[in-house]
Design an enzyme around this catalytic site. Structure first.
Site, PDB file in Angstrom:
ATOM      1  N   GLY A  21       0.824  -1.213   0.000  1.00  0.00           N
ATOM      2  CA  GLY A  21       0.000   0.000   0.000  1.00  0.00           C
ATOM      3  C   GLY A  21       0.855   1.258   0.000  1.00  0.00           C
ATOM      4  CB  THR A  23       2.864   2.586  -4.993  1.00  0.00           C
ATOM      5  OG1 THR A  23       4.087   1.859  -4.899  1.00  0.00           O
ATOM      6  CG2 THR A  23       2.866   3.421  -6.248  1.00  0.00           C
ATOM      7  CG  HIS A 215     -27.171  22.721  -5.476  1.00  0.00           C
ATOM      8  ND1 HIS A 215     -27.861  23.264  -6.538  1.00  0.00           N
ATOM      9  CD2 HIS A 215     -26.007  23.406  -5.394  1.00  0.00           C
ATOM     10  CE1 HIS A 215     -27.153  24.249  -7.061  1.00  0.00           C
ATOM     11  NE2 HIS A 215     -26.008  24.358  -6.393  1.00  0.00           N
ATOM     12  NE  ARG A 266     -26.799  26.894  -4.505  1.00  0.00           N
ATOM     13  CZ  ARG A 266     -26.309  27.957  -3.868  1.00  0.00           C
ATOM     14  NH1 ARG A 266     -27.036  28.570  -2.938  1.00  0.00           N
ATOM     15  NH2 ARG A 266     -25.100  28.397  -4.156  1.00  0.00           N
ATOM     16  CG  LEU A 355     -19.292  18.901  -5.899  1.00  0.00           C
ATOM     17  CD1 LEU A 355     -20.447  18.264  -6.640  1.00  0.00           C
ATOM     18  CD2 LEU A 355     -18.727  17.892  -4.907  1.00  0.00           C
TER      19      LEU A 355
HETATM   20  O1  F6P Z   1     -23.492  29.112 -11.270  1.00  0.00           O
HETATM   21  C1  F6P Z   1     -23.579  28.300 -10.147  1.00  0.00           C
HETATM   22  C2  F6P Z   1     -22.419  28.516  -9.226  1.00  0.00           C
HETATM   23  O2  F6P Z   1     -22.503  27.558  -8.215  1.00  0.00           O
HETATM   24  C3  F6P Z   1     -22.309  29.915  -8.606  1.00  0.00           C
HETATM   25  O3  F6P Z   1     -23.014  30.085  -7.431  1.00  0.00           O
HETATM   26  C4  F6P Z   1     -20.827  30.072  -8.433  1.00  0.00           C
HETATM   27  O4  F6P Z   1     -20.409  31.399  -8.259  1.00  0.00           O
HETATM   28  C5  F6P Z   1     -20.344  29.438  -9.688  1.00  0.00           C
HETATM   29  O5  F6P Z   1     -21.189  28.338  -9.936  1.00  0.00           O
HETATM   30  C6  F6P Z   1     -18.915  28.982  -9.667  1.00  0.00           C
HETATM   31  O6  F6P Z   1     -18.546  28.635 -10.985  1.00  0.00           O
HETATM   32  P1  F6P Z   1     -17.551  29.575 -11.799  1.00  0.00           P
HETATM   33  O7  F6P Z   1     -16.306  29.556 -10.981  1.00  0.00           O
HETATM   34  O8  F6P Z   1     -17.395  28.868 -13.117  1.00  0.00           O
HETATM   35  O9  F6P Z   1     -18.112  30.944 -11.911  1.00  0.00           O
END
Ligand code: F6P
Length: 408
Positions: A21, A23, A215, A266, A355
Site C-alpha cells: 500500500g 505506492t 445540489h 439548496r 466539487l
Molecule cells: O453558477 C452556479 C455557481 O454555483 C455559482 O453560485 C458560483 O459562483 C459558480 O457556480 C462557480 O462557478 P464559476 O467559478 O465557473 O463561476
C-alpha cells in the site's frame, strides 16, 4: 510552502515491501501537496533499476549506493528548479539502504523523513499484487501469471534482509502498521512533517469510494445568477425526490453511508429525502462571490469589465471583491479532505466550485485546471481511488437542468 531553514527541500522517503500500500500512500501524499500549492514530485526508485522483468534470466534488482546518488542528483535538480517536496518510493527496507539515503541527503542539504508502510493483511496484499501486475509500467506488459510469480519472488527476496525502522536510528520517521492500526512517530522536526504524519495516519489504504453530486437545479441557476441562497427549482425538486432511488442503486452495500451537505438551503433541500445520517459543513458552502453575489455573468461583464477580464485571465487566483478565489476555497477545504480520507462511505452534496476542487484533488488535476472542470447538475459521480489512478463512474439522473459550465 515556507522555506525549511538550512535545507534545500524536504524528501519524504517511503520504505516497505511491494504490495503493502506504499505506492498508493505516496501517490496520495503527492496529490495532497500539489493541491495545497506545494511543488511536489514523486520518484519511483524502481525506474532507476531498469530491470527487465520479462527476461527469463531475471534476477531480483537491488539498489546500490551509486543508484541512490543518481536519484538524489535528480532530487537536487528538482529543488534547484523551485521544487519543494520530493516523494521517494523504495521497495526495499534495510539499514544499508537507509544509510546511503541519509548520506546522499546530508551531502546535498536535503531534509529527509522516512515513512515505513507495513501490511500483514494477506488478502489486501494479494489484491495489490494483481493491481500492480495489471497496471504498473514494470509489469503490465508481461502475462499476468508470470508477472505475479516475479513480483512474489521480489517480495520474498526483499523480506530476507528487511529491517524495520527503530528509535535507535537517529532519523525522522513514521511507521504505519496495518492501515494505521498502529502508528509510530519519531523525531518530527517541523510543521510540514507533522502535517504529513497527520495526513498519512488519517489515510484509508483499503479500497473505498466516495460519491459526489451538486445540489438539484436552483432558482438562481435558472436565472443565471451566481451565489445567493435560493431554493430548488421545480426540476431541482424532482432531482431531490428521485435521489433516494438512485442512491440506493448506485451506492450499493453502503449501509453506513453518511451524507454531507453545505449549510446552504439548496443542498439541504436536495438531501432532504435521503434516509441516511447527515452532516452539514459550512466549509462546503459555495465559493463566495463577494459584492457580485446574486449577479449574472452578463451583468458583471457589462458593469465591471475589468473584473470579468481579471477573472478570465487567472480564474484560480482571482478573488471576488469581498469574497473568495478558488485558491481560498482549496485552503478552506483542507479539513474536509482530511476528514474524507479518514471516513468510510460518504456522499457529498454541494456546489459547482467546491466539487471542482474536491474532484480535482482525487484526479490530480493541476490547480489552473480546477475552475474549468465539468461537474454537471443532476449527476452522481462515484470516485474510487486505486494505487495508480482514481476510477470514476458517472450516473446522470434523467431530469433536465440548465448548464452552468463556462468555457475558458
Ligand atoms: O453558477 C452556479 C455557481 O454555483 C455559482 O453560485 C458560483 O459562483 C459558480 O457556480 C462557480 O462557478 P464559476 O467559478 O465557473 O463561476
Amino acid at each position: 510552502m515556507e522555506h525549511i531553514e538550512g535545507y534545500i527541500g524536504l524528501c519524504v522517503c517511503f520504505l516497505g515491501l511491494p504490495a503493502s500500500g506504499k505506492t498508493f500512500s505516496a501517490g496520495k501524499l503527492s496529490r495532497y501537496f500539489s493541491w495545497m500549492s506545494v511543488k511536489t514530485e514523486v520518484y519511483s526508485s524502481e525506474t532507476y533499476l531498469e530491470t527487465e522483468y520479462e527476461n527469463s534470466d531475471f534476477t531480483v534488482p537491488r539498489h546500490t549506493v551509486e543508484q541512490v546518488n543518481l536519484i538524489f542528483n535528480d532530487l537536487e535538480a528538482f529543488y534547484k528548479n523551485g521544487g519543494h517536496v520530493t516523494i521517494l518510493d523504495f521497495n526495499e527496507c534495510h539499514k544499508e539502504l537507509r544509510r546511503s539515503i541519509v548520506n546522499a541527503a546530508e551531502k546535498r542539504n536535503i531534509l529527509i523523513m522516512f515513512v515505513e508502510i507495513v501490511c500483514t493483511d494477506q488478502k489486501f496484499i494479494e489484491e495489490n499484487i494483481t493491481d500492480i501486475c495489471t497496471n504498473s509500467p514494470s509489469y503490465k506488459h508481461i502475462p499476468l501469471d508470470v508477472a505475479k510469480e516475479k513480483l512474489r519472488e521480489v517480495i520474498k527476496s526483499y523480506r530476507q534482509d528487511y529491517a524495520p525502522l527503530t528509535e535507535a536510528e537517529d532519523c525522522t520517521f513514521v511507521r504505519i502498521i496495518d492501515f494505521c492500526n498502529e502508528v509510530i512517530v519519531h523525531n518530527i522536526k517541523n510543521y510540514w512533517q507533522s502535517r504529513i504524519v497527520y495526513y498519512l495516519s488519517n489515510l484509508r489504504i483499503k479500497r473505498r469510494s466516495i460519491w459526489l453530486s451538486r445540489h438539484g437545479e436552483s432558482e438562481f441557476n435558472v436565472q443565471g445568477r451566481i451565489g445567493g441562497n435560493s431554493g430548488l427549482s421545480t426540476q431541482g425538486e424532482k432531482y431531490a425526490s428521485l435521489l433516494p432511488e438512485y442512491v440506493s442503486k448506485f451506492v450499493i452495500g453502503s449501509k453506513g453511508l453518511t451524507v454531507w451537505t453545505s449549510s446552504m438551503k439548496r443542498t439541504i433541500q436536495t438531501a432532504s429525502h435521503l434516509d441516511y445520517q447527515k452532516l452539514e459543513w459550512k466549509a462546503l458552502d459555495e465559493l463566495d462571490a463577494g459584492i457580485f453575489d446574486g449577479f449574472t455573468y452578463d451583468y458583471i461583464e457589462e458593469k465591471y469589465p475589468h473584473e470579468a477580464q481579471k477573472r478570465s485571465y487567472d480564474k484560480f487566483h482571482y478573488r471576488y471583491r469581498g469574497g473568495e478565489s478558488y485558491m481560498d476555497v482549496v485552503r478552506r477545504l483542507e479539513p474536509i479532505i482530511m476528514e474524507l480520507e479518514r471516513q468510510g462511505d460518504v456522499f457529498i452534496i454541494c456546489h459547482q466550485a467546491i466539487l471542482r476542487c474536491i474532484y480535482g484533488y482525487y484526479h490530480n488535476f493541476s490547480l489552473e485546471e480546477l475552475p474549468f472542470l465539468n461537474v454537471p447538475l443532476h449527476t452522481i459521480l462515484k470516485l474510487t481511488p486505486t494505487t495508480f489512478e482514481t476510477l470514476e463512474e458517472r450516473l446522470s439522473i434523467p431530469v433536465s437542468a440548465v448548464s452552468t459550465q463556462r468555457g475558458k
